[in-house]
Design an enzyme around this catalytic site. Structure first.
Site, short mmCIF file in Angstrom:
data_model
loop_
_atom_site.label_atom_id
_atom_site.label_comp_id
_atom_site.label_asym_id
_atom_site.label_seq_id
_atom_site.Cartn_x
_atom_site.Cartn_y
_atom_site.Cartn_z
N PRO A 60 0.83 -1.21 0.00
CA PRO A 60 0.00 0.00 0.00
C PRO A 60 0.86 1.25 0.00
O PRO A 60 2.00 1.24 0.43
CB PRO A 60 -0.76 -0.11 1.32
N GLU A 61 0.30 2.32 -0.47
CA GLU A 61 0.92 3.63 -0.36
C GLU A 61 0.29 4.31 0.86
O GLU A 61 -0.84 4.01 1.23
CB GLU A 61 0.63 4.45 -1.62
N LYS A 88 2.22 3.17 6.98
CA LYS A 88 1.31 2.21 6.36
C LYS A 88 0.56 1.39 7.38
O LYS A 88 -0.08 0.40 7.04
CB LYS A 88 2.11 1.31 5.43
N ASN A 104 5.80 1.60 -3.70
CA ASN A 104 6.52 1.47 -4.96
C ASN A 104 6.02 2.44 -6.04
O ASN A 104 6.80 2.87 -6.88
CB ASN A 104 6.39 0.02 -5.45
N ARG A 133 12.63 -4.81 -5.48
CA ARG A 133 11.41 -4.16 -5.99
C ARG A 133 11.45 -4.15 -7.50
O ARG A 133 12.51 -4.14 -8.10
CB ARG A 133 11.33 -2.70 -5.52
#
Ligand SMILES: [Zn+2]
Length: 274
Positions: A2-3, A51, A178, A264
């Site tokens: 999640p952002e 988060k 990301n 990533r």
């Protein structure tokens, strides 16, 4: 992953439904807390922290000088959305629009039910020991403690680290996932694997991170390009092989990072990003 803006929005939704309400039913569908019953507890606050989502509760109602007025006695329902997690709010009796077997936590008031589906983590801890959960986090982009100078110092403490990984490290600053790591790299014109110590004007990078997440925190759908609905909302994220919106060059992508816990997927425009 999640952002921070998603977690911020989830907290706002939960706050609207639960804050200052007495819980009439709770159901924690995780082994460690399966027998825990917090019915009768009052929700005293709902706080996003990076988060992490913190739903604080205290015994009894708020209207008397009871235990609810003693913060040390409270409990915190801590959840993390991880990959697929989401909290949904339903009117009591309303049919859930996700399968019930995906529910990890259920919190009901007299009128509403909050259901946490596919949460990456759900636990209940004493509010007094919240620091053990979120104490390691750097300054929170969406929190009251946001401190751009400290975030910058944290980022630059390991100058050889690729900028995308440095931005994702929640100990440096909390809230970026990301999407932001890739989009910010594009917007500042460097590749996501550039060592953070070689990034020109990293202060502007931090300022842009703050501005971008603040602009998006109240939008229903995150949008980094500012283009209208139907057009790409990201410059590079998820756009491998597509044309760069600025120069038309094909977007490239690759894995970044070597250790399994610190790897990533990244995207970049080979012309716009050096
Ligand atoms: Zn380009």
């Amino acid at each position: 992953m999640p952002e921070g803006d998603s977690v911020y929005k989830a907290a706002a939704k939960l706050r609207a439904a639960l804050d200052q309400q007495v819980l009439t039913r709770t159901d924690f569908r995780v082994p460690a807390f399966a027998t825990l019953d917090l019915s009768g507890h009052t929700v005293t606050s709902v706080v996003p922290r990076g988060k992490h989502l913190l739903i604080r509760v205290a015994e009894g109602s708020d209207d008397a000088a009871g235990p609810a007025s003693e913060p040390d006695s409270g409990l915190t329902i801590h959840s993390h959305l991880k990959m697929e997690g989401v909290w949904k709010i339903y009117a009591n009796g309303e049919r859930w629009r996700k399968p019930s077997y995906l529910a990890r936590g259920v919190l009901s008031t007299a009128t509403k039910t909050a259901v946490g589906f596919e949460l990456g983590l759900l636990e209940v801890v004493p509010t007094a020991s919240e620091d053990s959960i979120v104490g390691h986090l750097g300054p929170d982009l969406l929190g009251p403690d946001w401190d751009a100078d400290l975030a910058l110092a944290n980022l630059l403490s390991d100058p050889a680290r690729p900028v995308a990984l440095a931005l994702l490290d929640q100990r440096n600053l909390a809230g970026l996932g990301n999407v932001y790591a890739n989009e910010l790299s594009f917007l500042r014109g460097f590749r996501p694997d550039t060592p953070i110590g070689e990034v020109a004007d990293p202060k502007r990078l931090v300022a842009l991170a703050f501005k971008a997440i603040m602009v998006n925190k109240d939008r229903p759908i995150r949008n980094l390009t500012g283009l209208p609905r139907g057009k790409p909302r990201y410059w590079v994220h998820g756009r491998r092989g597509e044309a760069c919106l600025r120069c038309g060059t094909r977007i490239e992508s690759d894995h970044l990072g070597t250790c399994p816990t610190d790897t990533r997927f990244t995207w970049w425009c080979p012309s716009c990003q050096k």
